[in-house]
Design a protein around this motif. Sequence first.
Motif, PDB file in Angstrom:
ATOM      1  N   SER A 226       0.845  -1.198   0.000  1.00 55.86           N
ATOM      2  CA  SER A 226       0.000   0.000   0.000  1.00 55.86           C
ATOM      3  C   SER A 226       0.877   1.244   0.000  1.00 55.86           C
ATOM      4  O   SER A 226       1.969   1.246   0.574  1.00 55.86           O
ATOM      5  CB  SER A 226      -0.906   0.012   1.239  1.00 55.86           C
ATOM      6  OG  SER A 226      -0.179   0.468   2.359  1.00 55.86           O
ATOM      7  N   GLN A 228       0.492   5.399   0.712  1.00 58.10           N
ATOM      8  CA  GLN A 228      -0.335   6.541   1.147  1.00 58.10           C
ATOM      9  C   GLN A 228       0.468   7.802   0.879  1.00 58.10           C
ATOM     10  O   GLN A 228       1.621   7.896   1.287  1.00 58.10           O
ATOM     11  CB  GLN A 228      -0.641   6.479   2.657  1.00 58.10           C
ATOM     12  CG  GLN A 228      -1.056   5.114   3.182  1.00 58.10           C
ATOM     13  CD  GLN A 228      -2.300   4.592   2.509  1.00 58.10           C
ATOM     14  OE1 GLN A 228      -3.203   5.358   2.172  1.00 58.10           O
ATOM     15  NE2 GLN A 228      -2.353   3.287   2.293  1.00 58.10           N
ATOM     16  N   ALA A 301      -4.441   2.899   5.164  1.00 59.39           N
ATOM     17  CA  ALA A 301      -5.152   4.093   4.691  1.00 59.39           C
ATOM     18  C   ALA A 301      -5.863   4.771   5.862  1.00 59.39           C
ATOM     19  O   ALA A 301      -5.805   5.994   6.022  1.00 59.39           O
ATOM     20  CB  ALA A 301      -6.146   3.709   3.604  1.00 59.39           C
ATOM     21  N   GLN A 324      -6.173   9.628  -3.546  1.00 58.78           N
ATOM     22  CA  GLN A 324      -7.140   8.517  -3.436  1.00 58.78           C
ATOM     23  C   GLN A 324      -6.932   7.452  -4.512  1.00 58.78           C
ATOM     24  O   GLN A 324      -7.682   6.486  -4.575  1.00 58.78           O
ATOM     25  CB  GLN A 324      -8.578   9.060  -3.523  1.00 58.78           C
ATOM     26  CG  GLN A 324      -8.933  10.091  -2.455  1.00 58.78           C
ATOM     27  CD  GLN A 324      -8.871   9.539  -1.027  1.00 58.78           C
ATOM     28  OE1 GLN A 324      -9.056   8.345  -0.797  1.00 58.78           O
ATOM     29  NE2 GLN A 324      -8.579  10.408  -0.058  1.00 58.78           N
TER      30      GLN A 324
END
Length: 470
Positions: A226, A228, A301, A324
Amino acid sequence: MMDRTASDTASLLAQLAAAPGVGDLVPGDAVEPAYLGDWMTKAPAGTALALVRPRDTAALSATLAACHSLHLPVVPQGGRTGLAGGAAPVPGCVLLSLERMNRIEGVDAAGATLTVQAGATLQSVQEAAREAGLFFPLDLGGRGSCQIGGNLSTNAGGNRVLRYGMARDLVLGIEVVLADGTVLSHMNTMLKDNTGFDMKQLFIGTEGTMGVIARAVLRLHPQPRSTQTALCALPDYASVLKLLRHVREGVGPTLSAFELMWPDFYGLVTTRVPGLEPPLPHGAGAYVLVEALGVEPDEDAARFERVLGAALESGIVGNAVIAQSGAETAKLWKVRDASGELRSIFWPHVGFDVSIPTRALGDFVGELTERLRRRWPQVQTVFFGHVGDSNVHIGVKVGDGEQPEAQIEESVYAVVGQWQGSISAEHGIGLLKRAHLHHSRSPQELALLRTLKNALDPHGILNPGKVLPA
Ligand code: FAD
Ligand code: ZN
């Protein structure tokens, strides 16, 4: 060496070509212009005696042994993307390009290591790691051209140093060829190796002046799952320091980038780079790009939003936008990466890559700006950089014509010295900064460096005129 006659040149060339194991070479007058310079320098045609491109350590060793006995200067070259002129040819030199030593030898998934020849590009190493389900975190704009050997020789940094360290921290073992052709092979694959002196450090960050890196064992990390990313607008540098502490505590070791853009940089790139819209309005005192790389997408997130939300509520951050999607992440990074456009939108300027202790960076920028303005009232500046690593890049422009380069450099480095900073945070010394090394290194340190250099390269053939002041 600069006063060789034509017959000296022909004779040296013939002796080098005939030396056992050197292989094919390109004579100086046939060397393509691309080899005669790097990102920052350009030498005239005919500067080099020859170009040699070995395919393996044995040929590299044979070439250096021959150059050593002929007392020929040697300039190692990687992808020639260096920003300090380290790969620039010197008159009458042998250009030693590593480009044919570009084999990825293998990945050890259990040990998380990758073994590679030094001429492999950074991008090919990143891809090989990814294919094996792992991650090589070093990343910089020149990734498609720069080579692992060049990255290690310059101890390259980039945008993820905060989390993964510099090139130095991503290497476990290396194979090096010394000036006289001796091969030093220590292809260690283990994290722990306390067998005395860590000799690889003599060659990492020393820009081809101590030996030529032939192969390396690189350290890999787990592939992040992930990403961010957020851009934040803050009132001032004091808030930047508070935010750094806040996100470090909030997202822990997943924090991978903390990039600061001062308003001069942010304003310039978001008004002058075609198609680059400001993601946040102008007028703030500082803009910070924060990134975290994690392995649990949903939780990562939520945590990231919580941490930035708290920073907004407490007033540390005035305004923020959180990406996003991958496309939005790319948009935010485009603002920071617009530093690559300064050559067209802020030209000519004199550029710097300095380190100042993070706590003092804001005051340093204030004082330097003040001093420059006193001397050149019309001066324009841009300040941006990896503030989590205490590294700031600076561009200084005095008018539109030729820049008073020497005076600008003296003004900036004097303030850097005064703040106990480093005149080169991540780009190295090479040719272009060696006259200023004394601001960051004491006479005692320089004397020791010369002793080490003489011991490893008694004829002074390796990258002469680079790093060490004349
Ligand atoms: P070269 O330029 O070919 O050589 C650099 C030095 O290393 C020279 O002194 C050369 O003699 C020596 N050398 C090369 N290969 C060897 C070898 N095998 N053995 C011994 N010596 C050798 N740097 C950063 O730290 N952070 C960044 O974010 C960053 N961004 C960049 C963005 C762009 C667009 C560009 C063009 C450059 C950037 N750089 C950055 C500079 C960076 O240091 C270099 O791109 C890279 O590390 C140099 O690799 P190279 O193969 O091009 O080396
Ligand atoms: Zn940088």
